[in-house]
Design a protein around this motif. Sequence first.
Motif, mmCIF file in Angstrom:
data_model
loop_
_atom_site.group_PDB
_atom_site.id
_atom_site.type_symbol
_atom_site.label_atom_id
_atom_site.label_comp_id
_atom_site.label_asym_id
_atom_site.label_seq_id
_atom_site.Cartn_x
_atom_site.Cartn_y
_atom_site.Cartn_z
ATOM 1 N N UNK A 130 0.809 -1.228 0.000
ATOM 2 C CA UNK A 130 0.000 0.000 0.000
ATOM 3 C C UNK A 130 0.837 1.269 0.000
ATOM 4 N N UNK A 131 2.092 1.187 0.444
ATOM 5 C CA UNK A 131 2.890 2.418 0.499
ATOM 6 C C UNK A 131 3.815 2.574 -0.711
ATOM 7 N N UNK A 132 3.663 1.683 -1.694
ATOM 8 C CA UNK A 132 4.513 1.727 -2.884
ATOM 9 C C UNK A 132 3.727 2.259 -4.079
ATOM 10 N N UNK A 133 4.366 3.128 -4.846
ATOM 11 C CA UNK A 133 3.754 3.696 -6.045
ATOM 12 C C UNK A 133 3.582 2.623 -7.116
ATOM 13 N N UNK A 134 2.684 2.895 -8.057
ATOM 14 C CA UNK A 134 2.510 2.000 -9.190
ATOM 15 C C UNK A 134 3.854 1.799 -9.889
ATOM 16 N N UNK A 135 4.142 0.564 -10.220
ATOM 17 C CA UNK A 135 5.392 0.134 -10.862
ATOM 18 C C UNK A 135 6.582 0.107 -9.909
ATOM 19 N N UNK A 136 6.337 0.402 -8.623
ATOM 20 C CA UNK A 136 7.389 0.220 -7.632
ATOM 21 C C UNK A 136 7.490 -1.247 -7.221
ATOM 22 N N UNK A 137 8.439 -1.539 -6.338
ATOM 23 C CA UNK A 137 8.700 -2.925 -5.962
ATOM 24 C C UNK A 137 8.594 -3.156 -4.454
ATOM 25 N N UNK A 138 8.143 -4.352 -4.117
ATOM 26 C CA UNK A 138 8.213 -4.859 -2.761
ATOM 27 C C UNK A 138 9.276 -5.950 -2.755
ATOM 28 N N UNK A 139 10.211 -5.874 -1.812
ATOM 29 C CA UNK A 139 11.330 -6.822 -1.765
ATOM 30 C C UNK A 139 11.465 -7.332 -0.337
ATOM 31 N N UNK A 140 11.451 -8.644 -0.184
ATOM 32 C CA UNK A 140 11.561 -9.252 1.146
ATOM 33 C C UNK A 140 12.729 -10.229 1.181
#
Length: 284
Positions: A130-140
Motif C-alpha cells: 500500500x505504500x509503494x507507487x505504481x510500478x514500484x517494488x516490494x522486496x523481502x
Amino acid sequence: MESYYWDQQVEYLKQSTSLYYNDDYIEFLVDRVWKIHRPVKIVDFGCGFGHLGLRLLPLLPAGSEYLGIDAGTKLIEHAKALFRDLPYRTTFIAGDFHSFNMEAKYDLAVCHGVLLHMEDPTSVLKKMIDCVKKDGKVIAFEPHWISNNASFHFEGMDQSAVLPLGQLQELFERDVRRTGKDGNIGLKLPLYFNRLGLSNVQCRMSDRVNIYDPAAAGEASIYEAMKFSSPGDRTAFIRSLLERGMSEEEAARQYDCEQSLAERFTPSTAAVYAAGMKITYGTV
C-alpha cells in the motif's frame, strides 16, 4: 515496561547478517535485475540497525532516500549513529510499523528477517504494498530455516548428531500452526506475493558461502558469527520444547544436539555455511 528483545541483540544482528551476502551480488540485483538507475525512495519495515540501508544505499543512484522504521529504540539510536557521518539521505523512526499509515509514495518497500517473526505476515505485506507507487517494488529478504540448518558442514562431525533436521522441521511446522510465526516463510513468499496481486514475482537466493578453516588462518570474525551458544539449563530448555509440541524423547535429543554443537564447534574446528537467504520481489 517490558524491554524490546531485539534492542539487546545489536551485536548478534551485525554478526549474523555478515554471513548472508556478497556485496557484488547485491550490486548485481540492483543494477541488472531490479534495474534501479534513477534515485528512489525506500521504506524499510523493521529496519533494525539499518543493515539494508548500509547494503543498498552505496549501490543506488545519488539522491536516493531511505526511511527505516523499527520498534527498537536502541536499534534506531544505533542506526542514527551509524549513518550520522555518511553521505545519504536517511530518516529513522522508532515505532511500530503496524500503526503507521503511509501514502503510496515509495519506489521500494523492503524488509529483512522480519516477516518470519510476524503472527500475520500477510497483513505486513499488504502495508508494504500500500505504500509503494505504481510500478514500484516490494522486496523481502527472508529465511527458510530448515534449508539453513541443512547448509552447515562441521569437519569431524556427523551433521545428524548436532542438527536433527527431521524433528526440527516438525517443530517449525508446529510453531507456525500454533503462533502464525513461520521460520520457513522465505520459500513461501513467491506464492504470497502472487496472491496479493504483485506482478513479475521472482525469487533469488543469496550467494555467499562462508568458509572457516583454522588450517588456513581462518577469519576469527567468521567463527564468531557462526558459533553456537549453549542451550542453557536442561530442564528449562526441555520444558520449552515440550510446550512447543516435542515429545520428551525429542526434546532431550534436541538439547543434547545443541549442547554438543556448542561444545564441539570451537576455533579449531573447520566449518562451511551457506545461508541461502531467499530474496523475493514483485512489482505493484
